[in-house]
Design an enzyme around this catalytic site. Structure first.
Site, PDB file in Angstrom:
ATOM      1  N   LYS A   1       0.861  -1.183   0.000  1.00 58.63           N
ATOM      2  CA  LYS A   1       0.000   0.000   0.000  1.00 58.63           C
ATOM      3  C   LYS A   1       0.900   1.236   0.000  1.00 58.63           C
ATOM      4  O   LYS A   1       1.646   1.467   0.947  1.00 58.63           O
ATOM      5  CB  LYS A   1      -0.931   0.020   1.208  1.00 58.63           C
TER       6      LYS A   1
ATOM      7  N   HIS B   1      -5.503   3.616  14.569  1.00 55.30           N
ATOM      8  CA  HIS B   1      -5.919   2.245  14.282  1.00 55.30           C
ATOM      9  C   HIS B   1      -4.767   1.300  14.577  1.00 55.30           C
ATOM     10  O   HIS B   1      -3.613   1.709  14.685  1.00 55.30           O
ATOM     11  CB  HIS B   1      -6.321   2.092  12.809  1.00 55.30           C
TER      12      HIS B   1
ATOM     13  N   ASP C   1      -3.179  -2.328  12.851  1.00 56.99           N
ATOM     14  CA  ASP C   1      -3.243  -3.052  11.580  1.00 56.99           C
ATOM     15  C   ASP C   1      -3.795  -4.455  11.804  1.00 56.99           C
ATOM     16  O   ASP C   1      -3.376  -5.152  12.733  1.00 56.99           O
ATOM     17  CB  ASP C   1      -1.860  -3.149  10.950  1.00 56.99           C
TER      18      ASP C   1
ATOM     19  N   HIS D   1      -1.647   3.515  16.050  1.00 55.88           N
ATOM     20  CA  HIS D   1      -0.886   4.582  15.405  1.00 55.88           C
ATOM     21  C   HIS D   1      -1.787   5.435  14.523  1.00 55.88           C
ATOM     22  O   HIS D   1      -2.906   5.046  14.185  1.00 55.88           O
ATOM     23  CB  HIS D   1       0.277   4.004  14.594  1.00 55.88           C
TER      24      HIS D   1
END
Length: 334
Positions: free
Chosen positions: A200, A219, A221, A275
């Site tokens: 990404k 959020h 991961d 983060h």
């Protein structure tokens, strides 16, 4: 791109002075009101040190932070710079060229060029465009969904993928040893040769009011590991001990994030790092993230050797597909 959506890069190029309301975060989320503390350094671990020492440093970093910077990892610096260069060149293409590879989220196809227009509960969106595609395993890779320009993108990215697969294998071995388990345990549980790697490329163009927006909201991961390299524009922040901590740029270092799947497998001994990303008023911030995740059918739960009467299972065992569905739809995970 859905009706009414506009690329963030296009908004930035239009030199707007006031942000559309959909980008303006609630007061308590705005960077101006939730500043990171200064002077706190994140763990930096050289992978070339004595193995026992590296394993111990990694264990402590992943237990206390869920994150560390890896140096001396063996990926050539010039290759990392090439990966960055071809990513920059894609985003410098004319708008019409990029749109030829736009993804179609409404059809469940997330590979391609996109804009993060998924609304949260407050109906706020992130100051971010991106390119997303699968890297590995080869049987699932669709090269037609990779950028076609610049022409060197495929060759450079495939070489980088080989290095990332190697480094991920080494990290998983040492993380397993840090749990007191056999070095093959985590890799096996995550699918072995079927672990999926996803690229990404995040593109955060200059923002006229960066103090009001987020590039990516807080959020963790959902992957097992995230290996990221940024450009030199700061913006990544970690949540540690009730405060945000800014991560400094270290040339050629890999930014290693512990994801949800390793937190579950370790029964909470390793922490998935919360983060967020901030943006800049004058400069474009970019990052190249590779997510290492189990295949959809993999069953993920706490390792049996880490569960007993004193330390019961803290997480539910489920397939990664079930976990992913709950996470994407903000459903309870317990």
């Amino acid at each position: 791109m859905a009706p009414g959506e506009e690329r963030v890069q296009a908004l930035a190029s239009a030199a707007i002075h006031k942000l559309p309301d959909m980008f303006v975060r609630l007061a308590h989320e705005q960077p101006a009101n939730s500043k990171a503390i200064e002077g706190v350094k994140v763990p930096v671990i050289s992978l070339s040190g004595p193995r026992d020492a590296v394993v111990d440093k990694m264990r402590r970093a992943c237990s206390e932070w869920g994150f560390f910077l890896a140096t001396d990892h063996g990926i050539p610096g010039p290759l990392i710079e090439q990966v960055k260069r071809v990513g920059v060149e894609f985003f410098e293409l004319p708008h019409a060229e990029k749109e030829k590879l736009a993804n179609d989220r409404s059809a469940g196809d997330f590979e391609g060029y996109g804009t993060k227009m998924t609304y949260n509960h407050e109906q706020k969106v992130e100051w971010l465009d991106y390119y997303f595609h699968l890297l590995f395993p080869p049987c699932k890779v669709r090269h037609e969904r990779w950028p076609h320009h610049p022409p060197s993108y495929k060759e450079v990215t495939e070489e980088y993928n080989r290095e990332i697969v190697r480094v991920t294998g080494e990290l998983l071995e040492m993380l397993s040893e840090g749990l007191g388990s056999e070095k093959s345990v985590l890799r096996t549980c995550l699918g072995g040769d079927n672990i999926e790697f996803e690229m990404k490329i995040n593109f955060y163009p200059p923002c006229p009011q960066p103090q009001l927006v987020l590039g990516v909201e807080p959020h963790t991961d959902m992957s097992a590991l995230t290996i990221l390299v940024p450009n030199d524009v700061p913006g990544l922040q970690l949540w540690k001990d009730g405060q945000w901590v800014a991560v400094d740029y270290v040339p050629d270092a890999l930014f290693i994030h512990i994801g949800d799947q390793i937190e579950v497998l370790s029964n909470g001994k390793y922490k998935g790092v919360l983060h967020r990303s901030l943006v800049n008023k004058e400069r474009t911030r970019m990052s190249w993230a590779v997510f290492a995740a189990p295949p959809q059918e993999a069953i993920i739960g706490p390792l049996p050797e880490l569960v007993n009467e004193v330390n019961p299972a803290k997480y539910k065992t489920r397939t990664f597909a079930e976990f992913r569905h709950c996470k994407l739809n903000k459903l309870p995970l317990d």
